[in-house]
Design a protein around this motif. Structure first.
Motif, short mmCIF file in Angstrom:
data_model
loop_
_atom_site.label_atom_id
_atom_site.label_comp_id
_atom_site.label_asym_id
_atom_site.label_seq_id
_atom_site.Cartn_x
_atom_site.Cartn_y
_atom_site.Cartn_z
N LYS A 1 0.83 -1.21 0.00
CA LYS A 1 0.00 0.00 0.00
C LYS A 1 0.86 1.26 0.00
N GLN A 2 1.90 1.26 0.81
CA GLN A 2 2.80 2.42 0.89
C GLN A 2 3.50 2.63 -0.46
N TYR B 1 1.24 4.13 -3.02
CA TYR B 1 1.10 5.56 -2.77
C TYR B 1 2.33 6.32 -3.28
N TYR C 1 2.01 6.58 -6.94
CA TYR C 1 1.01 7.60 -7.25
C TYR C 1 1.63 9.00 -7.15
N LEU C 2 2.37 9.25 -6.08
CA LEU C 2 3.01 10.56 -5.91
C LEU C 2 4.04 10.81 -7.01
N VAL D 1 -0.98 1.91 -10.70
CA VAL D 1 -1.88 2.48 -9.69
C VAL D 1 -3.34 2.16 -10.05
N CYS E 1 9.35 11.48 -3.19
CA CYS E 1 8.03 10.86 -3.04
C CYS E 1 7.97 9.97 -1.80
N ALA F 1 5.35 10.57 1.13
CA ALA F 1 4.47 9.48 1.53
C ALA F 1 4.58 9.19 3.02
N THR G 1 2.51 12.09 4.87
CA THR G 1 1.08 12.24 4.66
C THR G 1 0.39 10.88 4.69
N ILE H 1 -2.08 7.85 3.56
CA ILE H 1 -2.42 7.30 2.25
C ILE H 1 -3.85 7.72 1.91
N MET H 2 -4.00 8.37 0.76
CA MET H 2 -5.30 8.93 0.36
C MET H 2 -5.73 8.39 -1.00
N LEU H 3 -5.80 7.08 -1.16
CA LEU H 3 -6.20 6.51 -2.45
C LEU H 3 -7.49 5.72 -2.27
#
Length: 126
Positions: free
Chosen positions: A16-17, A20, A23-24, A43, A88, A92, A95, A97-99
């Motif tokens: 998961k990390q 993210y 994604y970044l 992603v 990134c 990460a 912040t 995880i906002m997915l």
């Protein structure tokens, strides 16, 4: 029989990390276009509620989560410049995880399954 449940939790959390981070990196302006394209695919697949290999298929169902997704992440990491990747990773870690699930990716995967099924069906009928 699960011998190391904490190892699996760590493995899942690590994936998961890394998703993210990918994604970044996709959103980072210094990421090359080809790395962005591959990042987008990884992603989108990770967030898709529909798997390319459905989970109800024994053994193969979890192949994407255990093998294909980590390999895809590793592939993306090799395409992203080290400086961007480090930035990134720092972002990460700072912040949450906002997915969310990506329904557009689900539609694409569903269309792939339909086209494969249609191709196989027409091969057998013709």
């Amino acid at each position: 029989m699960v011998k190391h449940p904490n190892k699996w939790k760590e493995f899942i959390q690590n994936i998961k990390q890394n998703i993210y981070i990918v994604y970044l990196a996709y959103r980072h302006p210094k990421t090359p276009w080809y790395a962005k394209a591959f990042s987008l695919l990884i992603v989108a697949y990770a967030l898709s509620p529909i798997d390319l290999i459905p989970d109800f298929i024994p053994v193969l169902g979890y192949l994407d989560e255990v093998i294909l997704l980590p390999l895809g992440i590793l592939g993306v990491f090799t395409l992203i410049p080290n400086q961007v990747l480090q930035e990134c990773r720092v972002m990460a870690s700072r912040t949450p995880i906002m997915l969310r699930k990506n329904w557009a990716a689900a539609i694409v995967i569903l269309l792939v399954w339909i086209s494969l099924a249609t191709t196989v069906l027409f091969k057998w009928v013709i």
